[in-house]
Design a protein around this motif. Structure first.
Motif, PDB file in Angstrom:
ATOM      1  N   LYS A 150      -9.036  13.635   1.592  1.00  0.00           N
ATOM      2  CA  LYS A 150      -7.967  13.454   0.302  1.00  0.00           C
ATOM      3  C   LYS A 150      -9.099  13.321  -0.470  1.00  0.00           C
ATOM      4  CE  LYS A 150      -5.268   9.953  -1.799  1.00  0.00           C
ATOM      5  NZ  LYS A 150      -5.263   8.948  -1.681  1.00  0.00           N
ATOM      6  N   GLU A 162     -14.984   9.958  -9.312  1.00  0.00           N
ATOM      7  CA  GLU A 162     -15.431   9.217  -8.842  1.00  0.00           C
ATOM      8  C   GLU A 162     -15.712   8.964  -7.042  1.00  0.00           C
ATOM      9  OE1 GLU A 162     -13.561   6.077 -11.257  1.00  0.00           O
ATOM     10  OE2 GLU A 162     -15.038   6.757 -12.854  1.00  0.00           O
ATOM     11  N   GLY A 163     -14.454   8.493  -6.905  1.00  0.00           N
ATOM     12  CA  GLY A 163     -14.655   8.431  -5.704  1.00  0.00           C
ATOM     13  C   GLY A 163     -14.866   9.179  -4.137  1.00  0.00           C
ATOM     14  N   ILE A 182     -10.428  10.650   4.584  1.00  0.00           N
ATOM     15  CA  ILE A 182      -9.875  11.572   6.262  1.00  0.00           C
ATOM     16  C   ILE A 182      -7.842  10.951   5.193  1.00  0.00           C
ATOM     17  CG2 ILE A 182      -8.283  11.878   8.024  1.00  0.00           C
ATOM     18  CD1 ILE A 182     -11.436  12.764   7.778  1.00  0.00           C
ATOM     19  N   HIS A 242      -3.823  11.447   5.638  1.00  0.00           N
ATOM     20  CA  HIS A 242      -2.926  10.988   6.604  1.00  0.00           C
ATOM     21  C   HIS A 242      -1.514  12.422   6.491  1.00  0.00           C
ATOM     22  CE1 HIS A 242      -4.387   7.441   6.679  1.00  0.00           C
ATOM     23  NE2 HIS A 242      -4.165   7.134   8.211  1.00  0.00           N
TER      24      HIS A 242
END
Ligand code: B12
Ligand SMILES: [Zn+2]
Lengths: 333, 248
Positions: free
Chosen positions: A84, A89-90, A94, A96
Motif C-alpha cells: 500500500k 508523505e507516508g 503491507i 491486506h
C-alpha cells in the motif's frame, strides 16, 4: 579520517577521530527531499531517486553512512504481499489481506531477486557506490525472518501461533530467513559495505523472549550466515529480555532504542559487540527541541553507546536542526 | 513420576533470567466456572466452546459471562501488567473470552447488558492495531460495548460513528508521526457537531504533550487505563476533569 574509516575504526576496536553518527534505519525527511529534489513515493520505487534521497544523509545532514531502502516492504512484496503506497508523505506498508494463512505451504519464488522493486533497490546501491567512491559507508537494509513471516500470514495470527502452534511458523520464518540472506548478498554484490537487519515484529513488546530464543534466533543466525560484511541487528523497543541472544546471532553491531539498556547489552554480550543507538525518534527527535536531543544523546553515550544514531527509523517530519544536534554531540566525543 | 530422557529442555527453561514467574490465581470457587475461567486464562479457543455448552446446562449465561469469562480475562490483564504474560497470550485469551460470550449471548437470546458504548479506532493510514486490539479486549472484559472501527479509519468515519452510537467516549491509536495528525482533526469535528466526549488517544507515536494540545484529548499511556477511563466517562466526567486525573 573519512566517514567510512571512522566507522570501520570502531568496528576494528580502534580509536576513531570522533564518534561516528549514522542510522541503522531510514533517515529521510521532507526537508532533505526538498534539498535534493527527490520525493516520495518515487524514492521508494525508482533507483535514481532512492539513491538521491539516501545521499542526503551524507551531503545534507553529514552522517557517516547512507542507507537504502526507507521502508520494510521489499522482501515481502517479492514474496507475494501487496504493498500500500504511502503517497507523497507516508511510508509504504503491507496491504491486506496477507497472501498466506498458517496452514499453507509457502513457495519461495526462483526469480526472487528480480521481483517487485528489488532491481531498483540494487540499482540505487550501484549509483551510491559510484557517487561515494568508498569514502562513505553504504548500508543495505534487509528485514528479519519474524517480521517477514508477519507480513506473509499477518501479524496477529503469527503472534497467536507463537504460543499456540509455534511449529507452524517455521516454513514462514524459513522464507524470511532465505529472502533476507539472498537480498543481503545481492546488496553486497551491488556495493553495500554493511547490512542492517530490521526485525521490528521480533520485539519483546510483541513476542515473548522465549519465542525469540526458541524460534527466531536460529533463523536470524542463518540469515546472517555467509554475509561477509559487518551486520547490524535492529529490534525495536525494549530488548533487555532478548539482548543476550541478539548478541549470539552473528551481528557485529546491535542498534538499540533508548528504552533498552546499553549497559545491560554490554554485560550480556561481552566486550566485542558494538552498540549503536540514541534518542527516541518519535517522542524526542520528532517532537522535542535541540536541547532535549542533545541531553538524550549524551545520556545514551553515558549508558555505553559507541556510535550515535536515531533509536529507530527517523520520522519524515523530523526537523533538520534536531538531526544536526545529534551529529554535534557525536562530534564532541 | 515421569522419567526424563532429555535434560536439554530443563536447562533451557532456567536460563530465562529476565522472564518473571507468576501464577494465575483461582478465579471461582465453583469448579465449573473455574474450569471455564481456566480456558480463558490459558487462551484456549478450541476448548472453550464445548466447555461453555456443557456449563450452560447447569449455570446461567450471565453467571458464566461475569464470573468465569470476564473474571478470567481480568486475571489475564493482571498477569500481563505484571509482566508474567506476553501480548500473544492477551490476544488468545481475549479471543477465547469472546467465543464464550457469543455462546452465552446466543443462549440468552440477546446480547448481554453493557454499561455503555465506546467507539475505538486506529488512525487513518495506520495499520498498527495491536494496541487497539488490547484496548478492545479490556473494555469488553469490563462490560462495555465496543464499537470497533478497526484500523486505518478515515476521520469522517470516526465522527459519523460517534454521531450514530453516542458513545460515552471514543479512543484512537496511532503509532506513526504521520498518522497521529488525524486526532486533532477528529476532536475538532466532534466539537463542531456538539459531541463533547472524552477522546482518549494512545499509541507509540503520541505523547501527553501532543494529546493535551487539543480540546477533548486525554492521553492514554497504557491499554489497562482504558476501562477506568470509560468508567469515569460513564459517570459523566468531562474530558477536562479526566485530563486532570489521568494526565500529568
Ligand atoms: C508491530 C509493528 C508493525 C507491524 C504491525 C502489525 C499490527 N497489526 O499492528 C507491521 C510489521 C505490519 C508494521 C508495519 C509498519 N510499521 Co511498524 N512497528 C511495529 C512495532 C515493532 C510495534 C508496534 C506495536 O504493536 N507495539 C505493541 C502495542 C501494544 O503498542 P501500542 O499500540 O503503542 O499500544 C500501547 C500503548 O500505546 C497504549 N495504547 C495504544 N492505544 C491506546 C488507546 C487507549 C484508549 C489507551 C488508554 C492506551 C492505548 O496501550 C498499549 C500498551 O498497553 C513498532 C516499533 C515499536 N517497538 O514500537 C513499529 C513502528 C510503529 N512501525 C513503524 C513503521 C514506520 C511501519 C511501516 C510504515 C513500515 C513499513 N514500511 O513496513 C509499516 C506501517 C504501514 C502503515 N501504513 O501502517 C514505525 C513508526 C514510526 C513513527 N513513529 O512514525 C515504528 C515506531 C518503528 C520505527 N520507529 O520505525 N509495524
Ligand atoms: Zn526500531
Amino acid at each position: 579520517m573519512n566517514a567510512k574509516e571512522r566507522v570501520m575504526a570502531v568496528l576494528n576496536h580502534q580509536k576513531p577521530d570522533r564518534m561516528p553518527c549514522f542510522c541503522a534505519n531510514s533517515t529521510v525527511t521532507y526537508e532533505q527531499m526538498e534539498k535534493v529534489q527527490a520525493f516520495w513515493p518515487s524514492g521508494h520505487e525508482k533507483g535514481e531517486d532512492m539513491a538521491k534521497q539516501a545521499l542526503a544523509a551524507y551531503t545534507v545532514v553529514g552522517f557517516d553512512a547512507v542507507r537504502v531502502p526507507f521502508c520494510q516492504t521489499f522482501e515481502a512484496e517479492a514474496l507475494g504481499c501487496g504493498v500500500k503506497s504511502g503517497g507523497t508523505e507516508g511510508i509504504p506498508g503491507i496491504a491486506h489481506p496477507s497472501p498466506y494463512t498458517l496452514n499453507d505451504t509457502p513457495v519461495f519464488p526462483n526469480d526472487f531477486l528480480s521481483r517487485g522493486r528489488i532491481p531498483e533497490l540494487l540499482k540505487a546501491v550501484r549509483i551510491l557506490k559510484k557517487e561515494l567512491k568508498d569514502e562513505v559507508l553504504i548500508i543495505g537494509g534487509i528485514i528479519g525472518p519474524f517480521t517477514i513471516a508477519g507480513a506473509l500470514v499477518d501479524t496477529v495470527p503469527l503472534l497467536k501461533a507463537s504460543f499456540k502452534t509455534p511449529e507452524k511458523m517455521r516454513p514462514f520464518l524459513e522464507m524470511g530467513q532465505k529472502a533476507g540472506n539472498m537480498l543481503a548478498k545481492a546488496l553486497i554484490e551491488a556495493g553495500a559495505d554493511m547490512i542492517s537487519c530490521e526485525d521490528m515484529t521480533a520485539s519483546p513488546d510483541l513476542i515473548a523472549p522465549k519465542t525469540y530464543r526458541d524460534y527466531e534466533m536460529d533463523y536470524q543466525t542463518a540469515q546472517f550466515e555467509g554475509i561477509r560484511v559487518p551486520k547490524i541487528l535492529h529490534i525495536c523497543g525494549n530488548v533487555d529480555g532478548i539482548v543476550a541472544w541478539m548478541g549470539q546471532t552473528g551481528a557485529e553491531i546491535l542498534s538499540l532504542e533508548p528504552k533498552a539498556s546499553a549497559q545491560l547489552a554490554r554485560e550480556k554480550c561481552g566486550p566485542d559487540i558494538i552498540l549503536m543507538g540514541g534518542v527516541d525518534t518519535a517522542t524526542t527527535l520528532f517532537m522535542k527541541d535541540v536541547a532535549t536531543v542533545k541531553a538524550g544523546s549524551e545520556e545514551s553515550i553515558a549508558d555505553g553507546i559507541q556510535m550515535l544514531a536515531p533509536g529507530c527509523a527517523v520520522a519524515p517530519g523530523t526537523p533538520m536542526e534536531n538531526l544536526l544536534a545529534m551529529l554535534e554531540v557525536a562530534k564532541a566525543h | 513420576m515421569k522419567i526424563l530422557s532429555d535434560f536439554s529442555n530443563i536447562f533451557k527453561r532456567y536460563d530465562i533470567d529476565l522472564e518473571k514467574v507468576g501464577q494465575a490465581k483461582q478465579i471461582s470457587k465453583d469448579p465449573i466456572l473455574q474450569s471455564i475461567a481456566k480456558f480463558v486464562v490459558e487462551g484456549d479457543e478450541d476448548g472453550i466452546s464445548p466447555a461453555v455448552d456443557e456449563a450452560l446446562k447447569t449455570k446461567t449465561p450471565l453467571d458464566i459471562i461475569n464470573d468465569a469469562l470476564i473474571a478470567g480475562m481480568n486475571e489475564v490483564s493482571r498477569l500481563w501488567e505484571e509482566g508474567v504474560y506476553f501480548l500473544p497470550q492477551v490476544i488468545l485469551s481475549s479471543d477465547a473470552m469472546n467465543i464464550g460470550i457469543a455462546k452465552c449471548e446466543k443462549a440468552m437470546g440477546k446480547s448481554m447488558e453493557r454499561k455503555g458504548k465506546v467507539v475505538t479506532h486506529t488512525a487513518e493510514g495506520d495499520i498498527h492495531d495491536i494496541g487497539q486490539v488490547i484496548v478492545n479486549a479490556l473494555l469488553n472484559a469490563n462490560g462495555f460495548e465496543v464499537i470497533n472501527l478497526g484500523a486505518d479509519v478515515p476521520v469522517d468515519k470516526v465522527v459519523a460513528a460517534c454521531k450514530e452510537h453516542r458513545p460515552v467516549m471514543v479512543t484512537g491509536t496511532a503509532l506513526m508521526t504521520t498518522t497521529m495528525t488525524a486526532f486533532p482533526k477528529i476532536a475538532h469535528q466532534l466539537k463542531a457537531v456538539g459531541l463533547d466526549i472524552p477522546f482518549i488517544c494512545g499509541g507509540g507515536a503520541v505523547c501527553e504533550e501532543y494529546v493535551t494540545s487539543f480540546d477533548l484529548g486525554v492521553y492514554g499511556k497504557e491499554a489497562s487505563q482504558a476501562p477506568g477511563m470509560a468508567e469515569d466517562a460513564l459517570t459523566g466526567e468531562k474530558w477536562s476533569a479526566m485530563r486532570g486525573k489521568w494526565n500529568g
